[in-house]
Motif scaffolding. Structure first.
Motif, PDB file in Angstrom:
ATOM      1  N   GLU A 239      -5.123   5.818   6.470  1.00  0.00           N
ATOM      2  CA  GLU A 239      -6.412   5.240   6.087  1.00  0.00           C
ATOM      3  C   GLU A 239      -6.234   3.859   5.455  1.00  0.00           C
ATOM      4  O   GLU A 239      -6.987   2.937   5.746  1.00  0.00           O
ATOM      5  N   GLY A 240      -5.250   3.731   4.585  1.00  0.00           N
ATOM      6  CA  GLY A 240      -5.010   2.443   3.940  1.00  0.00           C
ATOM      7  C   GLY A 240      -4.534   1.382   4.915  1.00  0.00           C
ATOM      8  O   GLY A 240      -4.955   0.226   4.849  1.00  0.00           O
TER       9      GLY A 240
ATOM     10  N   HIS B 213       0.836  -1.208   0.000  1.00  0.00           N
ATOM     11  CA  HIS B 213       0.000   0.000   0.000  1.00  0.00           C
ATOM     12  C   HIS B 213       0.870   1.256   0.000  1.00  0.00           C
ATOM     13  O   HIS B 213       0.582   2.213  -0.727  1.00  0.00           O
TER      14      HIS B 213
ATOM     15  N   HIS C  10      -7.398   0.236   6.939  1.00  0.00           N
ATOM     16  CA  HIS C  10      -8.268  -0.607   6.108  1.00  0.00           C
ATOM     17  C   HIS C  10      -7.704  -2.021   6.001  1.00  0.00           C
ATOM     18  O   HIS C  10      -8.427  -2.999   6.165  1.00  0.00           O
ATOM     19  N   HIS C  11      -6.417  -2.147   5.738  1.00  0.00           N
ATOM     20  CA  HIS C  11      -5.798  -3.465   5.602  1.00  0.00           C
ATOM     21  C   HIS C  11      -5.751  -4.209   6.932  1.00  0.00           C
ATOM     22  O   HIS C  11      -5.833  -5.439   6.960  1.00  0.00           O
TER      23      HIS C  11
ATOM     24  N   GLN D 207      -3.267   9.300   3.608  1.00  0.00           N
ATOM     25  CA  GLN D 207      -3.542   8.160   2.735  1.00  0.00           C
ATOM     26  C   GLN D 207      -2.945   6.882   3.311  1.00  0.00           C
ATOM     27  O   GLN D 207      -3.583   5.821   3.252  1.00  0.00           O
TER      28      GLN D 207
END
Length: 153
Positions: free
Chosen positions: A131-132, A103, A135-136, A128
């Motif tokens: 957030e990523g 990511h 999410h992962h 970014q």
């Protein structure tokens, strides 16, 4: 000509009727009753934090990516550390390290020279990445990200 006029006249009426008699009742059916317990609680998300408030950290190796649109003649390098308060923070990061690195490569590889000239690019990349990563990981574990270095060559 009559079909075109009928469409112009009937479409707003049909749209209003669909919204009032189908969409709104469907939304109301999904809402909990007043005074009813919320369907999702913090325990359902299984988020736990260290009560001492001490932040745990995990440092990533340098992430290097080519700058988009430069025919692979320029690159950006970032070294950063992530912080969180979950008791198993380091173990959870280690378990998904490959996804998180991928990511980070994607975020840095999507930057252009115009992006890198912006004053706030570090904050944009930081958000970014956070957030990523969350999410992962499936949970909001990463609270802060600090860059040790952020270099464009």
């Amino acid at each position: 000509m009559i079909p075109a006029l009928l469409v112009i006249v009937l479409m707003p009426v049909i749209s209003f009727a669909m919204f009032k008699f189908m969409i709104i009742p469907m939304i109301k059916a999904e809402l909990p009753e007043p005074g009813e317990a919320a369907p999702i609680t913090a325990e359902d998300l299984s988020i736990t934090y260290d009560e001492s408030g001490a932040q745990l950290e995990y440092s990533f190796e340098p992430v290097i990516a080519n700058v988009l649109g430069t025919s692979q003649t320029r690159f950006v390098q970032a070294v950063f550390t992530v912080y969180g308060k979950h008791p198993d923070f380091v173990a959870l990061i280690e378990a998904k390290k490959v996804r998180l690195r991928d990511h980070a490569d994607s975020v840095l590889g999507g930057l252009t020279l115009a992006d890198l000239e912006k004053r706030e690019i570090k904050n944009i990349v930081r958000n970014q990445l956070r957030e990523g990563f969350n999410h992962h990981l499936g949970k909001p574990l990463v609270e802060e990200i600090y860059f040790d270095s952020f270099v464009t060559q």
